[in-house]
Write a protein that holds these residues in place. Structure first.
Motif, PDB file in Angstrom:
ATOM      1  N   ALA A   1      52.674 -31.595 -26.417  1.00 43.82           N
ATOM      2  CA  ALA A   1      52.799 -31.188 -27.815  1.00 43.82           C
ATOM      3  C   ALA A   1      51.526 -30.475 -28.274  1.00 43.82           C
ATOM      4  O   ALA A   1      51.584 -29.483 -28.998  1.00 43.82           O
ATOM      5  N   ALA A   2      50.371 -30.976 -27.830  1.00 43.96           N
ATOM      6  CA  ALA A   2      49.103 -30.362 -28.219  1.00 43.96           C
ATOM      7  C   ALA A   2      49.042 -28.919 -27.723  1.00 43.96           C
ATOM      8  O   ALA A   2      48.647 -28.000 -28.450  1.00 43.96           O
ATOM      9  N   GLU A   3      49.481 -28.725 -26.488  1.00 39.57           N
ATOM     10  CA  GLU A   3      49.442 -27.388 -25.917  1.00 39.57           C
ATOM     11  C   GLU A   3      50.388 -26.439 -26.667  1.00 39.57           C
ATOM     12  O   GLU A   3      50.018 -25.310 -27.008  1.00 39.57           O
ATOM     13  N   ALA A   4      51.606 -26.923 -26.932  1.00 41.75           N
ATOM     14  CA  ALA A   4      52.569 -26.097 -27.660  1.00 41.75           C
ATOM     15  C   ALA A   4      52.035 -25.773 -29.053  1.00 41.75           C
ATOM     16  O   ALA A   4      52.161 -24.647 -29.538  1.00 41.75           O
TER      17      ALA A   4
ATOM     18  N   GLY B   1      47.478 -21.971 -33.127  1.00 44.94           N
ATOM     19  CA  GLY B   1      46.189 -21.383 -32.802  1.00 44.94           C
ATOM     20  C   GLY B   1      44.998 -22.183 -33.304  1.00 44.94           C
ATOM     21  O   GLY B   1      43.863 -21.919 -32.927  1.00 44.94           O
ATOM     22  N   SER B   2      45.241 -23.159 -34.160  1.00 47.87           N
ATOM     23  CA  SER B   2      44.117 -23.983 -34.612  1.00 47.87           C
ATOM     24  C   SER B   2      44.612 -25.402 -34.851  1.00 47.87           C
ATOM     25  O   SER B   2      45.809 -25.642 -34.907  1.00 47.87           O
TER      26      SER B   2
ATOM     27  N   ASP C   1      43.816 -32.731 -35.995  1.00 46.79           N
ATOM     28  CA  ASP C   1      42.360 -32.911 -36.025  1.00 46.79           C
ATOM     29  C   ASP C   1      41.996 -34.332 -36.461  1.00 46.79           C
ATOM     30  O   ASP C   1      41.074 -34.544 -37.252  1.00 46.79           O
ATOM     31  N   GLY C   2      42.747 -35.273 -35.967  1.00 47.28           N
ATOM     32  CA  GLY C   2      42.417 -36.671 -36.219  1.00 47.28           C
ATOM     33  C   GLY C   2      42.932 -37.236 -37.540  1.00 47.28           C
ATOM     34  O   GLY C   2      42.768 -38.420 -37.819  1.00 47.28           O
ATOM     35  N   ARG C   3      43.563 -36.408 -38.365  1.00 45.06           N
ATOM     36  CA  ARG C   3      44.061 -36.934 -39.634  1.00 45.06           C
ATOM     37  C   ARG C   3      45.592 -37.018 -39.630  1.00 45.06           C
ATOM     38  O   ARG C   3      46.251 -36.133 -39.084  1.00 45.06           O
ATOM     39  N   SER C   4      46.107 -38.035 -40.272  1.00 48.94           N
ATOM     40  CA  SER C   4      47.551 -38.263 -40.304  1.00 48.94           C
ATOM     41  C   SER C   4      48.318 -37.041 -40.810  1.00 48.94           C
ATOM     42  O   SER C   4      48.110 -36.580 -41.933  1.00 48.94           O
ATOM     43  N   ALA C   5      49.197 -36.524 -39.987  1.00 49.66           N
ATOM     44  CA  ALA C   5      50.003 -35.369 -40.396  1.00 49.66           C
ATOM     45  C   ALA C   5      50.993 -35.786 -41.479  1.00 49.66           C
ATOM     46  O   ALA C   5      51.322 -35.018 -42.368  1.00 49.66           O
TER      47      ALA C   5
ATOM     48  N   GLN D   1      53.547 -28.899 -41.140  1.00 46.95           N
ATOM     49  CA  GLN D   1      54.572 -29.846 -40.689  1.00 46.95           C
ATOM     50  C   GLN D   1      55.587 -29.157 -39.781  1.00 46.95           C
ATOM     51  O   GLN D   1      55.998 -29.684 -38.764  1.00 46.95           O
ATOM     52  N   ARG D   2      55.980 -27.955 -40.186  1.00 47.76           N
ATOM     53  CA  ARG D   2      56.956 -27.216 -39.377  1.00 47.76           C
ATOM     54  C   ARG D   2      56.416 -26.927 -37.992  1.00 47.76           C
ATOM     55  O   ARG D   2      57.122 -27.038 -36.996  1.00 47.76           O
ATOM     56  N   THR D   3      55.138 -26.554 -37.957  1.00 52.05           N
ATOM     57  CA  THR D   3      54.535 -26.249 -36.657  1.00 52.05           C
ATOM     58  C   THR D   3      54.481 -27.508 -35.787  1.00 52.05           C
ATOM     59  O   THR D   3      54.731 -27.449 -34.583  1.00 52.05           O
ATOM     60  N   VAL D   4      54.190 -28.631 -36.420  1.00 53.00           N
ATOM     61  CA  VAL D   4      54.134 -29.884 -35.663  1.00 53.00           C
ATOM     62  C   VAL D   4      55.520 -30.212 -35.095  1.00 53.00           C
ATOM     63  O   VAL D   4      55.654 -30.570 -33.924  1.00 53.00           O
ATOM     64  N   VAL D   5      56.546 -30.059 -35.915  1.00 54.37           N
ATOM     65  CA  VAL D   5      57.906 -30.353 -35.450  1.00 54.37           C
ATOM     66  C   VAL D   5      58.273 -29.453 -34.272  1.00 54.37           C
ATOM     67  O   VAL D   5      58.805 -29.904 -33.251  1.00 54.37           O
ATOM     68  N   LEU D   6      57.937 -28.182 -34.427  1.00 54.86           N
ATOM     69  CA  LEU D   6      58.203 -27.214 -33.364  1.00 54.86           C
ATOM     70  C   LEU D   6      57.521 -27.632 -32.066  1.00 54.86           C
ATOM     71  O   LEU D   6      58.124 -27.627 -30.982  1.00 54.86           O
ATOM     72  N   ALA D   7      56.266 -28.034 -32.186  1.00 55.43           N
ATOM     73  CA  ALA D   7      55.496 -28.455 -31.008  1.00 55.43           C
ATOM     74  C   ALA D   7      56.142 -29.696 -30.387  1.00 55.43           C
ATOM     75  O   ALA D   7      56.240 -29.815 -29.160  1.00 55.43           O
ATOM     76  N   CYS D   8      56.621 -30.608 -31.242  1.00 54.48           N
ATOM     77  CA  CYS D   8      57.262 -31.824 -30.732  1.00 54.48           C
ATOM     78  C   CYS D   8      58.547 -31.482 -29.983  1.00 54.48           C
ATOM     79  O   CYS D   8      58.866 -32.096 -28.958  1.00 54.48           O
ATOM     80  N   LYS D   9      59.299 -30.510 -30.496  1.00 56.06           N
ATOM     81  CA  LYS D   9      60.548 -30.138 -29.844  1.00 56.06           C
ATOM     82  C   LYS D   9      60.276 -29.451 -28.503  1.00 56.06           C
ATOM     83  O   LYS D   9      60.987 -29.679 -27.516  1.00 56.06           O
TER      84      LYS D   9
END
Ligand code: ATP
Ligand code: MG
Ligand code: ZN
Lengths: 389, 199
Positions: free
Chosen positions: A211-214, A220-221, A282-286, A295-303
């Protein structure tokens, strides 16, 4: 040709939702289903999800999937994967459902999960970050039950024991049983709860770097990190134990401790049904701090991570089903997602508007028009003159 | 078409049977009324006689037509071994292995709060009565390897061990979540052989 990936070759629906009869062959890796609201796009993906998992992603009752007025519904699907070619079939009647693999009745519906592996991405998933923990548990369970038969077994057993135990606690609360009768469920509860937690914790360890890589590629950040948080974890503890023995000890201890309160409340208060998946940027609760776009980017990365993890467990990429989600993403995220997914998986995309899809997508894939339970390849639909120019 | 009264009643009765829906019930009913009278009489008599003559064995609680049942009165069997199962069909499955030579006790179910079945609903008092005489040296718990069967085995082992009898559980290695009645003979025979004392 693309790498190892599950491939649906054909699909047949009879009296399923708003489809009276549909026969569709799906050669190639990318298929776009376009059509207005209420025409049958989600119904199509639901049928595929049904033969893949044995259940719908949305129907409260299986009967809802039977076309109104029809006695029964049927979904038949042909696919090819590492285990060869096979045909899956689910028949729904008001009295229940039956599944067949290559024409043979399967006694336990769960066996269907051994065949067509699928990753489904729907607009609801966009609440993964901010929503309640059950959505995040469902995210984990959805991939693990497909990838790991032992997990499927443990989860089903655990859920059964949990229901038995909750009913018993409820009865005891009404003075109908002795507190001692609870103990006969303890050993099995501890065992299956621990196995579920153990598997989920290991999966998250593997998911987090994916997920981190995606996320890095899409955003990009900011660094995304996933951590499994079993219910017994203290606020001050950062990491969940990953040793089954340690997990067992913790579950057992918590069960002993919780007993008096459970008896008072009349329900189980410990177990993986209370676990959560923590996501941090970056260590803080999303959940607490991520912006809408983040949030959308995180979901995308999770998928994307889900797709990769299943591929690593199964040795081949699952089918990717995208129900109207691409249009929910901005062009940058769309492009990132398309780049990762396409070319590795067979992907079925639905959308109300072709224009909301990434430009390159329509050239690479086949487009179909979905209208009132009928599906036609776009060229034919145009030729038939149903759409002017 | 409205079914004639007697036919409708037959459909109604048949559809009460487990695993028989309205469609199947109708098919059976139409089939039955087309049969020769003797066949139907034979079927009806078989139903009534089975119901009248089959009862619960006063010793092992299995279903039987003579009391005590043949397994309980067979002098060749070993009184020191007692195998506890959930249902009559489990006895049949174990008998098919032709390995086990002890006696049986049939609980007629397993603990399941969801179905309203607690220890009180099972034939456990009868089991305790049988242990009074001190002839039984080993009780083999052969309930299903699913959560309900395991809980039942757990309950019984806690109840029986203080009585000083040896309590064993049929071996793991039985297919998880399976049930005794559907296991093949070889698997069952092995599970029986590999039983372990519960600690
Ligand atoms: N059991 C059923 N029998 C007949 N029609 C049904 C049944 N269940 C749902 N439908 C109809 O199917 C239609 C299409 O549903 P579906 O969810 O596939 O639409 P969609 O194309 O995904 O639309 P949207 O773009 O709004 O998501 C709905 O209008 C609904 O009324
Ligand atoms: Mg839809
Ligand atoms: Zn008997």
């Amino acid at each position: 040709m693309w790498g190892e990936a599950v491939r649906i070759e054909g699909l047949e629906l009879i009296s399923f939702r708003n489809y009276t009869r549909l026969a569709l062959s799906l050669p190639g890796s990318l298929h776009l289903f376009l059509g207005g609201n209420g025409q049958g796009k989600t119904n199509l993906l639901e049928a595929i999800y049904l033969v893949a998992t044995g259940r719908s992603m949305r129907a409260g009752r299986d009967e809802e999937m039977i076309r109104w007025g029809a006695p029964q519904a049927e979904v038949r699907l042909e696919a090819e994967s590492l285990r060869g070619r096979y045909e899956l079939q689910v028949v729904l009647t008001p009295r229940g459902k039956r599944a067949y693999v290559n024409g043979n009745w399967v006694r336990r519906l769960g066996e269907l999960l051994e065949y067509l592996s699928a990753v489904l991405f729907v607009p609801d998933d966009l609440h993964l970050v901010k929503g309640g923990p059950e959505a995040r548990r469902r995210y984990l369970d959805g991939q693990l039950v497909q990838a790991l038969p032992a997990y499927r077994e443990a989860l089903a057993k655990f859920q059964r024991i949990l229901r038995q135990r909750n009913r018993l606690l409820d009865r005891i609360g009404q003075g109908e049983g002795s507190a001692g009768s609870l103990e006969v469920w303890d050993a099995a509860f501890v065992e299956e709860a621990s196995r579920v937690i153990h598997r989920r914790a290991l999966a998250v360890e593997a998911l987090s770097p994916l997920a981190a890589e995606a996320h890095q590629r899409v955003a990009g950040s900011k660094e995304l990190s996933l951590r499994y948080r079993p219910y017994f974890l203290e606020e001050t503890e950062d990491e969940a134990p990953t040793s089954l023995d340690v997990i067992r000890e913790r579950v057992e201890a918590s069960l002993r401790e919780a007993r008096p309160l459970e008896l008072r409340r009349g329900t189980s208060l410990v177990g993986p049904q209370r676990d959560d998946l923590e996501m941090t940027l970056d260590g803080r609760s999303a959940r607490r701090f991520a912006s809408q776009g983040e949030q959308r980017t995180v979901v995308l990365a999770c998928k994307i991570a889900e797709l990769e993890l299943m591929a690593s467990y199964l040795g081949e990429y699952p089918v990717l089903l995208l129900d109207d989600v691409l249009s929910e993403l901005d062009p940058v995220r769309q492009a990132a997602f398309v780049e990762v997914a396409m070319g590795r998986t067979q992907t079925l995309v639905t959308s109300t508007e072709a224009t909301s899809l990434p430009a390159g997508l329509r050239e690479q894939g086949r487009s179909y028009r979905v209208r009132a339970g009928q599906i036609q390849p776009e060229e034919e639909a145009l030729r038939d003159g149903s759409v002017g120019g | 078409m409205v079914l004639p009264g007697p036919l409708a009643r037959l459909v109604e009765e048949l559809s009460r049977l487990p695993g028989i829906g309205p469609k199947t019930a109708q098919r059976l009913a139409f089939h039955i009324v087309e049969q020769p009278q003797e066949r139907v009489t034979a079927l009806a008599n078989a139903l009534v006689e089975a119901r009248e003559q089959i009862r619960t064995c006063s010793v092992c609680c299995n279903l039987t037509d003579v009391d005590p049942c043949r397994l309980c009165s067979d002098p060749q069997r070993d009184d020191a071994l007692l195998c506890v199962v959930e249902g009559p069909r489990d006895v049949m499955a174990l008998e098919r292995t032709r390995e086990y030579r002890g006696r049986y006790h049939v609980l007629r179910g397993a603990i399941s709060p969801l179905d309203g079945i607690g220890p009180g609903e099972l034939r456990i008092r009868e089991l305790l009565d049988r242990l009074q005489s001190g002839e039984v040296r080993e009780v083999i718990l052969a309930t299903d390897p699913d959560p309900e069967g395991e809980a039942t085995a757990m309950y019984l082992s806690r109840l029986l061990k203080p009585l000083g009898v040896k309590v064993t559980r049929m071996a793991r290695g039985m297919p998880v979540g399976g049930s005794v009645e559907y296991m093949d003979e070889v698997t069952l025979a092995k599970a029986m052989e590999g039983r372990r004392e519960i600690t």
